[in-house]
Design a protein around this motif. Structure first.
Motif, PDB file in Angstrom:
ATOM      1  N   GLU A  73      -7.873   8.531 -12.251  1.00 43.56           N
ATOM      2  CA  GLU A  73      -6.876   8.387 -11.185  1.00 43.56           C
ATOM      3  C   GLU A  73      -5.669   7.601 -11.684  1.00 43.56           C
ATOM      4  OE1 GLU A  73     -10.107   7.969 -10.776  1.00 43.56           O
ATOM      5  OE2 GLU A  73     -10.540   9.695  -9.478  1.00 43.56           O
ATOM      6  N   ALA A 105      -1.834   8.798 -11.821  1.00 41.93           N
ATOM      7  CA  ALA A 105      -0.756   8.011 -11.200  1.00 41.93           C
ATOM      8  C   ALA A 105       0.346   7.761 -12.225  1.00 41.93           C
ATOM      9  CB  ALA A 105      -1.308   6.703 -10.664  1.00 41.93           C
ATOM     10  N   ALA A 156       2.027   8.897  -6.695  1.00 47.55           N
ATOM     11  CA  ALA A 156       1.391   7.978  -7.647  1.00 47.55           C
ATOM     12  C   ALA A 156       0.781   6.792  -6.909  1.00 47.55           C
ATOM     13  CB  ALA A 156       2.431   7.510  -8.670  1.00 47.55           C
ATOM     14  N   LYS A 157       1.558   6.232  -5.968  1.00 45.15           N
ATOM     15  CA  LYS A 157       1.068   5.065  -5.213  1.00 45.15           C
ATOM     16  C   LYS A 157      -0.150   5.449  -4.378  1.00 45.15           C
ATOM     17  CE  LYS A 157       5.373   2.472  -4.836  1.00 45.15           C
ATOM     18  NZ  LYS A 157       6.608   2.323  -4.045  1.00 45.15           N
ATOM     19  N   LEU A 216      -3.288   5.759  -6.445  1.00 44.23           N
ATOM     20  CA  LEU A 216      -3.805   4.427  -6.806  1.00 44.23           C
ATOM     21  C   LEU A 216      -4.507   3.785  -5.615  1.00 44.23           C
ATOM     22  CD1 LEU A 216      -1.111   2.706  -9.040  1.00 44.23           C
ATOM     23  CD2 LEU A 216      -3.336   3.588  -9.706  1.00 44.23           C
TER      24      LEU A 216
END
Lengths: 536, 308
Positions: free
Chosen positions: A297, A301, A357-358, A361
């Protein structure tokens, strides 16, 4: 005495100054190309090096069974016809009967066989070997495990050359550009053959006239070349210039007329002029992740967090943002492979999307990167600016990296220690097929010299599936099936993201306006066979 | 005298041994090597091992050292790992005459300009001539040669196209490199010469000579300069070695195929044999130059006598 010497010297200087002031504009009827491409490659023979810089010289003085034509694609050259067996394994080439070496002697199929044997002979430790391993048992011969008779490369008569492959290869005619003959009588027992124009016998559009170490490699038109009547340039001089700024100065004042190693300043100065040329090159830059240290992951990201457009602008590069691992310049039925694949995939595989991406995460339990370690990013000291930009982009989604830079000669040894989390990397392929890039992540790459598996690289279940997919393409003779399989393999590797694609390479170079027909092919090699100088 | 020379030669051989040994192990201690696997992703690990084995790099460092020393004693410095078709002896044979040519011309020019400038500055102390030569000397010492080289190149090659940016073999290729190489030595010689002339001019024997009615020219050349030249001669030893073995920056900028460029490229390439060969050559050359300077003292300075 000293005074006399000094006066003589001063006078000499003044006279020579005056001489160049006046004589500089004299027209020379000879058509001369002075080509510069940075510093001298280490070795200037076709056996000991296969770096692009050496290859550029080699493919102007040697010509293979096939060669790159004026449109930048491979076509028959010293072979005037060929047949392939139904299983795709045996290629039978007919060599031109009028073929000659640059010294005027006859060049026949046996010279090709002798040359190949010489190249693969274990004691010659050829460093350009990668494109030769397609031939049956060539690798075994190199390692001293079989006799020459077992290698699939034999002249059956003076004009017939039979090549048997290890596996079928749909792009074999591309590779044949690199299958060149050697005049082995001049080379056997003469390690100095490549330093002396008298023993440096070739068969390409140009032949060697003078070799001055650290200064230049000088060639003239080869009158015995099979296509000599169409070669317009009289002399091609390959000049070595270590410093980019000096290369630009030399181009500006006309000491060189083709410049292939551009500084940022050169890019900016000439970008909008007709002297500036950009050619796609089948290379891709990427960041290799140590998959033992960085989970899937986080890798994804990172891939979304990279704003590749901005990176390219910041660094002043002429590259394209990477949307996958197979770059532009590779073809699928005559179209750009990348475009076809992107269309089938329903859009680019790799994009820039900070929010995503955030989100990834946060879903993985690291909101704003909380709980993540600081990763170690390694690169060459020439790539520091890029590393810092990447650092900022990763920081925006909460991923921290620490940058370690190394001298280029040290870098690959540090890389080999696997004592890092992210390694700056890239690769330029050798032939027009996606496997030239995608082979890099096959399993055999993960083996140490002692036979053990490297433990830090990509080696999970997806990697094994990828390896199986890639391996299934080798015996396949249906090109469409191969291409589809490799598209699937690319999707698979991107889904797991062991490497984060950054750029697709572009090759930029400067050519003076009076020179026409300089061809740069997809690997980045430059050909002067089709060039001309037209005074306007 | 001959015993002195023998003593110096023995010392030089011992120093060379330490120089070679230390360089060898330091070189192998820095990370990196001539054949790295990561760079050559297209080669099988087995193939890379085969290549390394061919150059003896698969053996432990101490064994490589013994092999190297054994060959060195026969005068063979090995084959370059990067330019595999050249031996190190050949590379030195190619590079040294070129660096040496530039070096000798630069030294001659430095002496021809430096000594008179220094003498004039000292004799006309405080005058405009003194000021001018001191300003020149300060500039010559403080501006790095590569800056001067870039400025000259911009002016003569780019702006006016008077001189070529690269090349070797004609006088016009020599002009800019020689100017760059001799500026700092001229400055140093001027300063050295000026200060020692000033010191000498206060000596009793100069006053005595003048009192005896010796002509001014004779005072300057016979009595002052002969003594004042000694620091310059001392400086000349390392200077000759440095200039004749090539400047890294100047050779790189003007694309001179000399020793300096080989050295820089060998270090960045980790071309072990070339690094060793050039270090040995440079070391031996600098020892030879200092020895010659010391011997020259015996002839120039009447106060120096070698004890037997």
């Amino acid at each position: 005495m000293k005074k006399v010497l000094a006066i003589a010297l001063a006078l000499a200087m003044i006279f020579s100054l005056a001489a160049c002031g006046g004589g500089g504009s004299a027209k020379n009827e000879k058509k001369v190309i002075n080509y510069a491409n940075g510093s001298q490659p280490e070795v200037l023979d076709p056996i000991s090096s296969n770096y692009a810089k050496t290859s550029i010289v080699m493919y102007n003085i040697f010509t293979g069974l096939t060669h790159i034509n004026a449109d930048g694609v491979a076509e028959l050259a010293y072979a005037d016809s060929y047949t392939v067996s139904d299983d795709g394994l045996v290629y039978t080439f007919h060599i031109r009967e009028d073929a000659k070496w640059s010294d005027g002697s006859d060049l026949n199929a046996k010279d090709w066989e002798n040359g190949f044997e010489f190249h693969m002979r274990p004691e010659n430790a050829a460093r350009s070997y990668d494109l030769k391993k397609y031939v049956k048992n060539a690798e075994a011969y190199y390692l001293g495990e079989c006799t020459w008779e077992e290698v699939g490369f034999h002249a059956t008569d003076d004009y017939t050359l039979e090549i048997t492959l290890q596996d079928p290869c749909t792009y074999f005619l591309d590779l044949c550009c690199t299958y060149i003959p050697y005049k082995t009588e001049k080379m056997e027992g003469n390690p100095d053959w490549s330093k002396n124009p008298e023993t440096y016998i070739t068969n390409g559009p140009f032949r060697v006239t003078k070799i001055v170490d650290q200064q230049g490699f000088y060639t003239e038109k080869n009158p015995y070349y099979y296509n000599a009547e169409n070669v317009k340039i009289d002399e091609v001089n390959f000049i070595w210039i270590d410093d980019e700024a000096v290369e630009l100065a030399s181009y500006k004042n006309g000491d060189i007329n083709v410049s292939d190693n551009l500084s940022k300043e050169a890019d900016e100065t000439f970008k909008s002029t007709s002297e500036y040329h950009a050619a796609e090159k089948i290379g891709c830059g990427y960041l290799t992740c140590n998959t033992e240290h960085i989970e899937k992951e986080v890798r994804q990201a990172m891939a979304y967090a990279l704003d590749r457009e901005t990176l390219i602008d910041l660094l002043g590069l002429a590259y394209e943002p990477a949307t996958g691992l197979v770059p532009f310049g590779i073809h699928w039925n005559g179209k750009q492979w990348r475009d076809v694949a992107n269309e089938k995939d329903g859009g680019p595989l790799v994009t820039y999307d900070v929010e995503k991406a955030k989100q990834i995460l946060a879903d993985a339990g690291y909101p704003n990167g909380e709980g993540l370690p600081t990763y170690t990013y390694i690169c060459k000291n020439t790539e520091t600016a890029k590393a810092q930009a990447v650092q900022n982009m990763f920081a925006q989604v909460g991923i921290d990296i620490k940058i370690d830079t190394y001298e280029s000669s040290v870098y690959w040894d540090v890389y080999d220690t696997e004592d890092w989390d992210i390694g700056d990397d890239g690769w330029t392929g050798d032939y027009d097929d996606p496997s030239t890039n995608l082979f890099l992540w096959e399993e055999y790459r993960e083996v140490n010299a002692d036979g053990t598996l490297k433990d830090a690289r990509w080696a999970n279940d997806i990697a094994k599936q990828y390896d199986a997919l890639m391996k299934s393409t080798y015996p396949e003779t249906d090109n469409e099936v191969r291409m589809e399989t490799m598209r699937e393999a690319e999707q698979l590797i991107i889904s797991d993201m062991p490497v984060i694609p950054t750029f697709f390479y572009t090759d930029t170079f400067l050519v003076k306006p009076e020179i026409t027909g300089v061809v740069k092919c997809y690997i980045g090699h430059v050909f002067f066979e089709y060039a001309d100088i037209v005074q306007k | 005298m001959s015993r002195y020379i023998v003593k110096r030669l023995v010392a030089a051989i011992i120093s060379m041994f330490f120089l070679i040994t230390i360089t060898f192990f330091l070189m192998h201690a820095i990370p990196g090597g001539p054949f790295s696997a990561g760079e050559r992703k297209d080669l099988n690990p087995e193939i890379i091992e085969a290549i390394r084995a061919r150059y003896g790099l698969d053996q432990p460092v101490w064994k490589q050292y013994l092999n190297y020393m054994a060959k060195l004693l026969q005068g063979d410095m090995g084959v370059s790992y990067k330019k595999t078709n050249y031996t190190v002896n050949e590379l030195i044979g190619l590079g040294f005459p070129i660096s040496g040519e530039i070096g000798i011309i630069a030294i001659v020019i430095a002496l021809v300009f430096g000594i008179p400038l220094g003498v004039v500055a000292a004799l006309k102390r405080g005058s405009w001539a003194d000021m001018a030569s001191m300003i020149f000397a300060t500039i010559g010492i403080s501006i790095p040669t590569f800056v001067i080289a870039m400025l000259l190149m911009y002016e003569f090659c780019m702006k006016h196209s008077l001189l070529p940016t690269f090349g070797w073999g004609e006088i016009r290729h020599l002009i800019l490199p020689v100017i760059c190489m001799c500026l700092s030595p001229i400055a140093n010689i001027t300063r050295l010469c000026r200060s020692s002339m000033l010191e000498v001019s206060r000596q009793d024997y100069v006053r005595t000579a003048r009192a005896k009615g010796v002509g001014e020219g004779s005072v300057i050349f016979k009595h002052m300069l002969r003594n004042a030249i000694l620091p310059v001669v001392t400086y000349l030893g390392p200077l000759v070695a440095a200039l004749m073995t090539g400047s890294f920056a100047i050779e790189r900028l003007f694309m001179i195929p000399g020793m300096g460029r080989y050295f820089v490229n060998a270090v960045t390439d980790r071309d072990y044999t070339v690094i060793m060969g050039l270090t040995i050559f440079y070391g031996a050359f600098i020892m030879l130059c200092t020895l010659l300077v010391d011997i020259a003292y015996a002839f120039i300075d009447p106060r120096v006598r070698f004890e037997d």
